[in-house]
Design a protein around this motif. Structure first.
Motif, PDB file in Angstrom:
ATOM      1  N   LEU A  10       0.935  -1.012   0.151  1.00  0.00           N
ATOM      2  CA  LEU A  10       0.139  -0.233  -0.079  1.00  0.00           C
ATOM      3  C   LEU A  10       0.935   1.129   0.079  1.00  0.00           C
ATOM      4  O   LEU A  10       0.352   2.161  -0.652  1.00  0.00           O
ATOM      5  CB  LEU A  10      -0.681  -0.011   0.866  1.00  0.00           C
ATOM      6  N   ASN A  11       2.016   1.189   0.784  1.00  0.00           N
ATOM      7  CA  ASN A  11       3.195   2.723   0.896  1.00  0.00           C
ATOM      8  C   ASN A  11       3.612   2.830  -0.988  1.00  0.00           C
ATOM      9  O   ASN A  11       3.644   3.669  -1.687  1.00  0.00           O
ATOM     10  CB  ASN A  11       3.980   1.759   1.304  1.00  0.00           C
ATOM     11  N   TYR A  12       3.711   1.232  -1.626  1.00  0.00           N
ATOM     12  CA  TYR A  12       4.108   1.263  -2.819  1.00  0.00           C
ATOM     13  C   TYR A  12       2.885   2.656  -3.637  1.00  0.00           C
ATOM     14  O   TYR A  12       3.526   2.752  -4.703  1.00  0.00           O
ATOM     15  CB  TYR A  12       4.941   0.328  -3.237  1.00  0.00           C
ATOM     16  N   ALA A  13       1.791   1.095  -3.430  1.00  0.00           N
ATOM     17  CA  ALA A  13       0.874   2.158  -4.260  1.00  0.00           C
ATOM     18  C   ALA A  13       0.717   3.268  -4.551  1.00  0.00           C
ATOM     19  O   ALA A  13       0.314   4.140  -5.033  1.00  0.00           O
ATOM     20  CB  ALA A  13      -0.141   1.522  -3.316  1.00  0.00           C
ATOM     21  N   ILE A  14       0.841   3.709  -2.506  1.00  0.00           N
ATOM     22  CA  ILE A  14       0.199   5.654  -2.677  1.00  0.00           C
ATOM     23  C   ILE A  14       1.243   6.168  -3.556  1.00  0.00           C
ATOM     24  O   ILE A  14       1.624   7.600  -3.972  1.00  0.00           O
ATOM     25  CB  ILE A  14       0.028   5.468  -1.278  1.00  0.00           C
ATOM     26  N   MET A  15       1.985   5.745  -3.248  1.00  0.00           N
ATOM     27  CA  MET A  15       3.888   6.276  -3.576  1.00  0.00           C
ATOM     28  C   MET A  15       3.839   6.685  -5.227  1.00  0.00           C
ATOM     29  O   MET A  15       4.418   7.785  -5.847  1.00  0.00           O
ATOM     30  CB  MET A  15       4.830   5.762  -3.678  1.00  0.00           C
ATOM     31  N   LYS A  16       2.890   5.334  -6.132  1.00  0.00           N
ATOM     32  CA  LYS A  16       3.461   5.031  -7.733  1.00  0.00           C
ATOM     33  C   LYS A  16       2.171   5.839  -8.163  1.00  0.00           C
ATOM     34  O   LYS A  16       2.488   7.164  -9.111  1.00  0.00           O
ATOM     35  CB  LYS A  16       3.529   3.748  -7.992  1.00  0.00           C
ATOM     36  N   PHE A  17       1.266   5.837  -7.229  1.00  0.00           N
ATOM     37  CA  PHE A  17      -0.431   6.968  -7.636  1.00  0.00           C
ATOM     38  C   PHE A  17       0.729   8.640  -7.581  1.00  0.00           C
ATOM     39  O   PHE A  17       0.209   9.394  -8.361  1.00  0.00           O
ATOM     40  CB  PHE A  17      -1.682   6.637  -6.534  1.00  0.00           C
ATOM     41  N   THR A  18       1.081   8.891  -6.334  1.00  0.00           N
ATOM     42  CA  THR A  18       1.188  10.160  -6.110  1.00  0.00           C
ATOM     43  C   THR A  18       2.164  10.792  -7.748  1.00  0.00           C
ATOM     44  O   THR A  18       2.380  11.891  -8.273  1.00  0.00           O
ATOM     45  CB  THR A  18       2.306  10.585  -5.240  1.00  0.00           C
TER      46      THR A  18
END
Ligand code: SF4
Length: 916
Positions: free
Chosen positions: A331-339
């Motif tokens: 989930l940390n990777y997901a929000i990082m990639k989204f941003t």
């Protein structure tokens, strides 16, 4: 020495120190035992492991204590042995109340299993003894001494495994029994309810009280996973009632790092929160000023439209996102990639900013890597343990077990802290410093070490860049000056320096007592310098070890939920790196501007620099310093998206709420403080109306025309891993059992238990950054005459949403108390239990006082676990100048007693206050 032993006709090699039982087990030969446990020293108490030794003249001897000898001939079973074993089992069954039908332990009881194997149906003799009362006083553990077989495992576990030293034997012969402290009920004893005794008890004498009646062992599904609380990352077995979709018990996983079966009270007993009725279960959006339940479609469409409108109007940098040290790597990777890939800004950060940001910065600058250099289990083999600014027994209990074990093995333990924490009970030397004086203290120690020729000159010459710079700088801190600043007597400082400089391998551990200062990065650099001066780096059981506070705060950093780096610390402002990620992610225009840090994002709300905040798993309104100011800032956001598992202090200010899946409901990974990537597993069916947040981010991205490629947690992991460096060898498959420690650059790399081997630092040579001491931002004065420092209690975690929704933890610690020294309390006319008003220049809270000598005169202490009495109402919004980590450890307050009349008014108010 080695030799050969014959067991049941098989010739077997052994090494010096092995017992007959050890050799037998190693070779798959079964010898029954009851008092023996792999983690404990052999005791030879139960006598069921007797074996026959010798040729013609045989004797029966307990195999668990019998050293293997060259030429020894052993038989593990014959008529005589079986007869003796049966007698021992009959005696145990006759000596107490062993009603297997009603016993909770049925199916897991080792005595029951042995009786079955030996064909013992009922005891031949029944010893009539007055029955001992059952001790049900403690919330988590039930003691039923009627079922005790006096094997001693619980006593040994308590004193040598977890080293809590509560249980002991009392009385002799047939009256022997196990007691807590001086034979008091468990609830009145010093027991911390870690449950190691329950885990090691072979019978039903010590039971997990909360699990009683919740299902027989064979009815429950077992799922291995990682603890959702502190950064130790203990490995657990969840026992799940699949019909009720509930976790009903937790045990520690034996034989695997980092915890080898040991847990603390939170890990073992804090498991009900996923099934709490207080969970968020529907998306909400604010309509006409009120948050209302809506469908997922509506919530996602609304969020997309609002982000699009605002970003198109004001540009991508008005968008900011928080990952979290409490959610998974995926989930940390997901929000990082989204941003980065969808919004095209680097404004992503997470709560490492409010804890170990200075460790990442300070250690990276000194060594080239900002993580714990060594492994948790190595701590037990340290020769000198220097623990500074770490309340380890409460914040990282299982790590404290290893520290206490080191002391038992002969290590010298030096504890430095403004507060007399529990760990001091095992310390060789407790050093009480004044708040905010660590740089002066550490510089003084280095001065003394240089002065006496105790510095490791060879290490300095071969492995560091600028030793003369630090040598010169430390001349400004003779012991006399350092002592005057930090308040430690000169003789004590000299003794600490002498121990560090002359007594063998030093292992340094620290936590937030070092980092949460206006000079947090300076403190970390001073620790790194001290250890380089001593030269105890790059070896087993040494190093500089920042103990990370939250279950996945190391992982959140590693995943790039930071404003300056992608996953595995690849710099965003390097155009080559940006190109690499554009190719990997199939997007254009990644920003090379370093993003805002968390406090900057919040501060920029006021001037319109931040208009959207997408906040995952961060209870910002309770966590940030100066809560009142933070809330005013959050209220000014144009779009505030909050994803969490419970309503909390932050959710009332949201425009959109996305309920998140909870630990126990998703698959994924956490990275613990020793850089170990471990799997977290789905044990429960998630609430049907709760969706994974990576799916929400995917849906939002699709509306922006970007395919993030997220189809499952495993797919996210693979996406992250493909473009990583130190995680490149950690495949989903490889970390499914024991986990792997980064750096692990290739699929055949075994992982790295300790870094910088032989002084070869990640950055090449170590770099000294000598620092000058400076005072905290706010110091006590006439208006606010006391120091306030903050921290954690054993029974609770973070903002209490998980622990306060787990049965028993709230009973053990139902409210916040401010700790006051008796001298200060007397001046203020305050006694333990009195209601007090605590005020700083930023706000006031009401709570009760605990008068204790844990803190020094003039120093008070509390936590931020409780929304209704949150220490962060008082803390100062001053920051470390490098990492912008808040100065939680030092601010000035006043304490006033609330008189009876005011108290009556307050009682009603307290009842009305909502719990998180
Ligand atoms: Fe969980 Fe930390 Fe306790 Fe281990 S020490 S059981 S990781 S809270």
């Amino acid at each position: 020495m080695t030799g050969t032993i014959t067991i049941d006709g098989k010739s077997l090699p052994f090494v010096d120190g092995q017992t007959v039982l050890g050799v037998a087990r190693e070779n798959g030969i079964h010898i029954p035992t009851l008092c023996y446990h792999r983690k404990l020293l052999p005791q030879g108490r139960c006598r069921v492991c007797l074996v026959s030794v010798g040729g013609k003249q045989t004797s029966l001897q307990p195999s668990c204590t019998l050293p293997a000898q060259d030429g020894m001939v052993v038989k593990t079973t014959n008529d005589e042995i079986v007869s003796v074993r049966r007698s021992m089992v009959e005696l145990m069954l006759g000596n107490g109340e062993h009603n297997c039908i009603a016993c909770e332990k049925t199916g897991e009881c080792e005595l029951q299993a042995l009786a079955y194997a030996l064909g013992v149906e009922r005891p031949a003799i029944v010893v009539e003894e007055p029955s001992q009362p059952v001790d049900a006083s403690a919330p988590m553990i039930l003691r039923d001494m009627r079922r005790c077989i006096a094997c001693g495992r619980c006593v040994a576990a308590c004193s040598t495994t977890v080293v809590n030293e509560v249980l002991s034997f009392a009385n002799r012969g047939k009256h022997v029994t196990v007691v807590c402290d001086n034979d008091v009920p468990m609830a009145d004893s010093t027991c911390v309810q870690c449950g190691e005794c329950v885990q090691l008890c072979p019978v039903g004498a010590l039971l997990d009280k909360k699990a009683m009646g919740k299902g027989r062992p064979w009815e429950l599904r077992k799922v291995i996973t990682t603890c959702p609380y502190c950064g130790t990352g203990c490995q657990l077995v969840l026992h799940v009632d699949t019909r009720a979709n509930r976790i009903v018990r937790v045990t520690g996983r034996e034989g695997v790092p980092p915890n080898d079966g040991m847990l603390c009270v939170k890990g073992r007993f804090g498991y009900e929160f996923p099934s709490s009725e207080n969970r968020l279960t529907s998306p909400q959006i604010r309509k006409n000023g009120v948050l209302v339940d809506v469908s997922w479609e509506e919530a996602i469409d609304f969020t997309y439209r609002r982000i699009k409108e605002i970003v198109e109007r004001d540009g991508p940098d008005v968008f900011s996102a928080f990952g979290s040290g409490r959610v998974s790597n995926e989930l940390n990777y997901a929000i990082m990639k989204f941003t980065r890939a969808v919004i095209k800004t680097n404004n992503v950060d997470h709560c490492a900013r409010v804890c170990h940001g200075p460790s990442v910065a300070g250690l990276a600058a000194s060594f080239g890597s900002g993580a714990m250099t060594n492994s948790i289990q190595e701590i037990q083999d340290a020769e000198v343990l220097f623990v500074i600014g770490s309340n380890t027994t409460e914040a990282h209990p299982v790590i404290s077990y290893y520290m206490k074990r080191a002391v038992k093995r002969g290590a010298v333990l030096i504890v430095t802290d403004p507060r007399r924490i529990d760990l001091c009970r095992w310390a060789t030397l407790y050093v009480q410093t004044k708040p905010g004086t660590d740089v002066a203290y550490l510089n003084g120690l280095m001065n003394e070490i240089f002065k006496n020729g105790w510095a490791n000159e060879e290490f300095l010459r071969n492995n560091t860049e600028n030793p003369d710079q630090v040598r010169k700088a430390m001349e400004e801190y003779p012991i006399e000056r350092a002592s005057q600043i930090c308040g430690v007597p000169e003789a004590t400082m000299r003794e600490v320096a002498r121990i560090l400089g002359t007594r063998g391998k030093v292992c340094i551990c620290y936590t937030l007592g070092i980092t949460e200062h206006n000079c947090g990065t300076d403190n970390v650099k001073a620790i790194a310098s001290l250890q380089m001066v001593l030269g105890h780096l790059g070896q087993y059981a040494t190093g500089v070890n920042p103990l990370r506070g939250q279950n996945n705060v190391q992982g959140a950093c590693d995943m790039g939920a930071l404003p300056n780096v992608y996953q595995t610390y690849q710099a965003v402002d390097d155009p080559g790196v940006a190109k690499k990620f554009e190719a990997a992610w199939g997007v254009n225009g990644l920003s090379t501007r370093v993003g805002y840090k968390m406090p900057t994002m919040l501060r920029k709300i006021g001037d319109g620099g931040t208009k959207i905040l997408y906040c995952i798993g961060d209870n910002t309104a309770q966590v940030e310093p100066n809560v009142n100011k933070t809330i005013e800032e959050l209220k000014k956001l144009e779009l505030f998206i909050v994803c969490d598992i419970f309503p909390n202090m932050t959710t009332p200010y949201a425009h959109v709420i996305f309920p998140d899946q909870c630990w126990g409901e998703f698959e994924g990974t956490y990275t613990n403080t020793e850089r170990r990537v471990s799997r977290v597993r789905r044990a429960l069916d998630p609430h049907p109306n709760v969706r994974p947040q990576w799916w929400v981010l995917s849906e939002l991205a699709k509306r922006f025309g970007v395919d993030l490629g997220f189809t499952s947690e495993e797919a996210i992991w693979n996406d992250m891993q493909r473009s990583s460096t130190s995680y490149a060898g950690i495949t989903w498959e490889r970390c499914k059992d024991v986990g792997l420690q980064w750096p692990c650059p290739t699929p055949d790399h075994p992982g790295t238990p300790f870094m910088h081997k032989n002084g070869k630092f990640s950055r090449g040579k170590g770099m000294f950054h000598p620092k000058q001491w400076r005072a905290p931002t706010e110091v006590p004065d006439a208006a606010y005459p006391l120091w306030l420092s903050t921290g954690r209690r054993l029974w609770h975690y973070h903002t209490g949403t998980q622990t306060r929704n787990s049965v028993g933890l709230e009973e053990l610690c139902p409210e916040e108390l401010i700790e006051l020294h008796p001298v200060d309390a007397e001046k203020l006319g305050i006694r333990t239990g009195d209601w007090v008003k605590v005020s700083s220049r930023r706000g006031s809270i009401d709570l009760r006082a605990w008068v204790t000598e844990r803190s020094a005169v003039g120093v008070t202490w509390m936590t931020f676990h409780f929304a209704e009495a949150c220490g962060n109402v008082l803390t100062i919004d001053a920051y470390d100048d490098v990492t912008v980590t808040p100065e939680y450890k030092c601010c000035a307050i006043k304490v006033e007693k609330i008189e009876d009349g005011q108290l009556r008014a307050k009682a009603g108010a307290t009842e009305r206050q909502a719990r998180p």
